[in-house]
Design a protein around this motif. Structure first.
Motif, mmCIF file in Angstrom:
data_model
loop_
_atom_site.group_PDB
_atom_site.id
_atom_site.type_symbol
_atom_site.label_atom_id
_atom_site.label_comp_id
_atom_site.label_asym_id
_atom_site.label_seq_id
_atom_site.Cartn_x
_atom_site.Cartn_y
_atom_site.Cartn_z
ATOM 1 N N TRP A 42 -1.212 2.844 -12.745
ATOM 2 C CA TRP A 42 -0.377 1.659 -12.917
ATOM 3 C C TRP A 42 0.982 1.833 -12.257
ATOM 4 O O TRP A 42 1.525 0.887 -11.694
ATOM 5 C CB TRP A 42 -0.206 1.341 -14.407
ATOM 6 N N ARG A 43 1.521 3.015 -12.339
ATOM 7 C CA ARG A 43 2.864 3.184 -11.773
ATOM 8 C C ARG A 43 2.850 3.119 -10.245
ATOM 9 O O ARG A 43 3.890 2.966 -9.618
ATOM 10 C CB ARG A 43 3.468 4.508 -12.245
ATOM 11 N N CYS A 44 1.653 3.210 -9.643
ATOM 12 C CA CYS A 44 1.568 3.167 -8.184
ATOM 13 C C CYS A 44 1.356 1.758 -7.635
ATOM 14 O O CYS A 44 1.408 1.550 -6.417
ATOM 15 C CB CYS A 44 0.413 4.048 -7.701
ATOM 16 N N ARG A 45 1.112 0.820 -8.519
ATOM 17 C CA ARG A 45 0.763 -0.530 -8.062
ATOM 18 C C ARG A 45 1.846 -1.142 -7.182
ATOM 19 O O ARG A 45 1.556 -1.827 -6.214
ATOM 20 C CB ARG A 45 0.506 -1.445 -9.254
ATOM 21 N N GLY A 46 3.078 -0.896 -7.542
ATOM 22 C CA GLY A 46 4.178 -1.515 -6.811
ATOM 23 C C GLY A 46 4.420 -0.920 -5.424
ATOM 24 O O GLY A 46 5.259 -1.430 -4.687
ATOM 25 N N TYR A 47 3.688 0.137 -5.109
ATOM 26 C CA TYR A 47 3.940 0.807 -3.833
ATOM 27 C C TYR A 47 2.880 0.508 -2.774
ATOM 28 O O TYR A 47 2.984 0.968 -1.652
ATOM 29 C CB TYR A 47 4.018 2.329 -4.050
ATOM 30 N N ARG A 48 1.859 -0.257 -3.161
ATOM 31 C CA ARG A 48 0.732 -0.445 -2.228
ATOM 32 C C ARG A 48 1.133 -1.272 -1.008
ATOM 33 O O ARG A 48 0.795 -0.915 0.119
ATOM 34 C CB ARG A 48 -0.441 -1.080 -2.974
ATOM 35 N N ALA A 49 1.804 -2.384 -1.237
ATOM 36 C CA ALA A 49 2.230 -3.204 -0.098
ATOM 37 C C ALA A 49 3.230 -2.420 0.763
ATOM 38 O O ALA A 49 3.208 -2.510 1.998
ATOM 39 C CB ALA A 49 2.858 -4.501 -0.597
ATOM 40 N N ALA A 63 0.134 9.558 -1.389
ATOM 41 C CA ALA A 63 0.330 10.190 -0.084
ATOM 42 C C ALA A 63 -0.996 10.261 0.669
ATOM 43 O O ALA A 63 -1.060 10.018 1.884
ATOM 44 C CB ALA A 63 0.922 11.589 -0.275
ATOM 45 N N ASP A 64 -2.055 10.541 -0.061
ATOM 46 C CA ASP A 64 -3.390 10.602 0.545
ATOM 47 C C ASP A 64 -3.827 9.211 1.021
ATOM 48 O O ASP A 64 -4.384 9.072 2.118
ATOM 49 C CB ASP A 64 -4.378 11.160 -0.485
ATOM 50 N N GLU A 65 -3.558 8.224 0.218
ATOM 51 C CA GLU A 65 -3.928 6.860 0.604
ATOM 52 C C GLU A 65 -3.159 6.427 1.854
ATOM 53 O O GLU A 65 -3.698 5.723 2.710
ATOM 54 C CB GLU A 65 -3.650 5.901 -0.551
ATOM 55 N N LEU A 66 -1.917 6.848 1.951
ATOM 56 C CA LEU A 66 -1.125 6.500 3.132
ATOM 57 C C LEU A 66 -1.747 7.106 4.391
ATOM 58 O O LEU A 66 -1.771 6.457 5.452
ATOM 59 C CB LEU A 66 0.317 6.989 2.960
ATOM 60 N N GLU A 67 -2.278 8.318 4.259
ATOM 61 C CA GLU A 67 -2.971 8.924 5.402
ATOM 62 C C GLU A 67 -4.143 8.059 5.843
ATOM 63 O O GLU A 67 -4.371 7.846 7.030
ATOM 64 C CB GLU A 67 -3.468 10.330 5.021
ATOM 65 N N TYR A 78 -5.634 -5.472 1.591
ATOM 66 C CA TYR A 78 -5.875 -4.581 2.729
ATOM 67 C C TYR A 78 -5.842 -3.120 2.266
ATOM 68 O O TYR A 78 -6.702 -2.319 2.632
ATOM 69 C CB TYR A 78 -4.784 -4.847 3.771
ATOM 70 N N HIS A 79 -4.869 -2.810 1.425
ATOM 71 C CA HIS A 79 -4.751 -1.454 0.888
ATOM 72 C C HIS A 79 -6.010 -1.076 0.113
ATOM 73 O O HIS A 79 -6.577 0.008 0.288
ATOM 74 C CB HIS A 79 -3.513 -1.379 -0.014
ATOM 75 N N HIS A 80 -6.459 -1.988 -0.745
ATOM 76 C CA HIS A 80 -7.675 -1.737 -1.527
ATOM 77 C C HIS A 80 -8.872 -1.507 -0.603
ATOM 78 O O HIS A 80 -9.709 -0.632 -0.856
ATOM 79 C CB HIS A 80 -7.971 -2.924 -2.445
ATOM 80 N N ALA A 81 -8.959 -2.312 0.447
ATOM 81 C CA ALA A 81 -10.105 -2.214 1.351
ATOM 82 C C ALA A 81 -10.140 -0.852 2.044
ATOM 83 O O ALA A 81 -11.185 -0.191 2.085
ATOM 84 C CB ALA A 81 -10.039 -3.338 2.387
ATOM 85 N N ILE A 82 -9.009 -0.438 2.564
ATOM 86 C CA ILE A 82 -8.971 0.846 3.280
ATOM 87 C C ILE A 82 -9.247 2.002 2.315
ATOM 88 O O ILE A 82 -9.993 2.948 2.641
ATOM 89 C CB ILE A 82 -7.593 1.031 3.973
ATOM 90 N N THR A 83 -8.653 1.925 1.130
ATOM 91 C CA THR A 83 -8.878 2.987 0.134
ATOM 92 C C THR A 83 -10.351 3.046 -0.259
ATOM 93 O O THR A 83 -10.923 4.143 -0.403
ATOM 94 C CB THR A 83 -8.003 2.718 -1.107
ATOM 95 N N ARG A 84 -10.947 1.894 -0.396
ATOM 96 C CA ARG A 84 -12.364 1.862 -0.771
ATOM 97 C C ARG A 84 -13.244 2.414 0.352
ATOM 98 O O ARG A 84 -14.196 3.158 0.091
ATOM 99 C CB ARG A 84 -12.765 0.421 -1.087
ATOM 100 N N LEU A 85 -12.919 2.077 1.581
ATOM 101 C CA LEU A 85 -13.688 2.601 2.721
ATOM 102 C C LEU A 85 -13.636 4.125 2.750
ATOM 103 O O LEU A 85 -14.649 4.791 2.976
ATOM 104 C CB LEU A 85 -13.131 2.038 4.041
#
Lengths: 212, 189
Positions: free
Chosen positions: A4-11, A40-44, B173-180
């Motif tokens: 939950w605390r990461c939700r605001g950082y996705r965009a 950090a991993d998701e950003l990669e 878009y973030h969800h899509a890439i993470t899911r992929l």
């Protein structure tokens, strides 16, 4: 599991991966990334995977297909009316297609229509009840009561007017004694003198003091 | 001649101006639609219908977004209707382990390998595999990925085309890439 605390950082992470994140927002994301390995991993992934996808070739069915499709579309639009001749809905002329006012305006119109419909079906108010009139009189001051009384009296006919009033015959006859009615000769069943026998006339003459 | 001039010409009755617009956007639109429906015949039909809808409703094009974005919006609506008629999903089992591995490597999961170096021209077909994984995404996420990556629309235009906010488009878009990436990891186990 949802972090939950990461939700605001996705965009922000998407902007960062695309190289469009600047200033305080970037610093904010970097502070978060320093303590969140998952983000950090998701950003990669946001940096590498789109790049890999972008290198995928476009589907290309061949020049013959493109030409054939253009011709088909060209033939089709020649059988359609010109777009400029089509009438647009009024709400689009008013610029309401995506307007934020569209729904409030629709709600207001619906409310006005509902009020109008109610007013059209509304019954006239009932006449005031007698107790209402009495209550109204009770609120009058003495001077107004006198004026009211005079006014009410002016509505009642005086004796002269009563005398001059000409009641109809049936009313008058109903008020007279039967004998008077007979004398007046208007009672249909009243026997007339010429219809009586001599004995009856004698008896009648004796009764009334002699008429013969 | 720019799109606006061609649109004005079409509205003035010059159908040949619209044919120029068709030629200009035919291929990118085909690529976008094909990534959503993954069927050649259906893609051809949807592209054709998109242009016909665009032509008949050209008078309603308000110019808030580009003509390209508007076309993608129409195409996306057609794809959504087709999607409702018949859902298409791709199972990981349909793909060879080797192909998935190549896709995973390309996505930067094995020691930060450069995707271009691993999957250049003449590669072993990892790109179709990755595209088939995209086809497994929920429709909205797939649409955002296709609009951003394949049609190169900015997120502001994606928001207009999909009827969401720009922020929502980015989160999708973030969800899509993470899911992929999760699927790639799953397939690599």
């Amino acid at each position: 599991m949802m972090r939950w605390r990461c939700r605001g950082y996705r965009a922000l992470a998407v902007d960062c991966a695309e190289g469009t994140l600047r200033g305080r927002q970037r610093a904010r994301l970097e502070r978060h990334l320093a303590q969140c390995p998952a983000c950090a991993d998701e950003l990669e992934g946001l940096r590498h995977l789109p790049t890999a996808l972008k290198t995928a070739p476009m589907p290309d069915p061949g020049e013959e297909f493109w030409r054939h499709q253009r011709q088909a579309i060209g033939r089709a639009i020649r059988n359609l009316p010109e777009p400029g001749t089509q009438r647009e809905p009024a709400w689009q002329f008013a610029g309401l297609q995506r307007s934020a006012w569209r729904y409030p305006l629709a709600a207001t119109v619906a409310l006005l229509l509902a009020v109008l419909a109610y007013r059209m079906t509304e019954r006239p108010p009932p006449p005031p009840a007698a107790e209402d009139a009495a209550a109204a009189v009770a609120t009058l001051d003495p001077q107004s009561l006198v004026a009211l009384r005079e006014f009410m009296e002016s509505l009642v006919p005086h004796d002269d007017s009563l005398a001059s009033a000409a009641p109809d015959d049936e009313t008058v006859l109903a008020a007279l004694p039967v004998e008077d009615v007979i004398d007046a000769g208007v009672l249909p069943d009243a026997p007339q003198a010429r219809d009586l026998s001599d004995e009856e006339l004698d008896g009648l003459g004796a009764l009334v003091g002699g008429i013969g | 001649m720019d799109d606006a001039a061609l649109i004005r010409g079409t509205l003035a009755g010059r159908r040949e101006d619209f044919e120029i617009l068709v030629e200009r956007y035919q291929k990118p639109l085909y690529g976008f639609v094909h990534r959503l429906v993954r069927d050649d015949a259906q893609t051809a039909d949807i592209v054709q219908m998109t242009f016909l809808h665009a032509y008949t409703h050209l008078g309603q094009f308000a110019g808030r977004a580009s003509f390209k974005t508007w076309l993608h919006q129409i195409a996306q609506n057609e794809c959504r209707a087709a999607h409702r008629r018949g859902r298409q999903t791709v199972s990981l089992d349909e793909m060879s382990e080797a192909s998935v591995h190549r896709a995973r490597v390309d996505a930067g999961h094995s020691g930060g390998t450069d995707p271009a170096a691993d999957g250049g021209p003449g590669g072993s077909g990892w790109r179709p595999v990755l595209e088939r994984l995209v086809a497994r995404l929920p429709f909205r996420q797939r649409t955002v990925v296709a609009l951003r990556i394949f049609s190169d629309l900015p997120f502001a235009d994606i928001a207009l085309a999909t009827g969401t906010s720009e922020n929502a488009a980015k989160v999708n878009y973030h969800h899509a890439i993470t899911r992929l990436r999760a699927w790639l990891r799953e397939a690599d186990r």
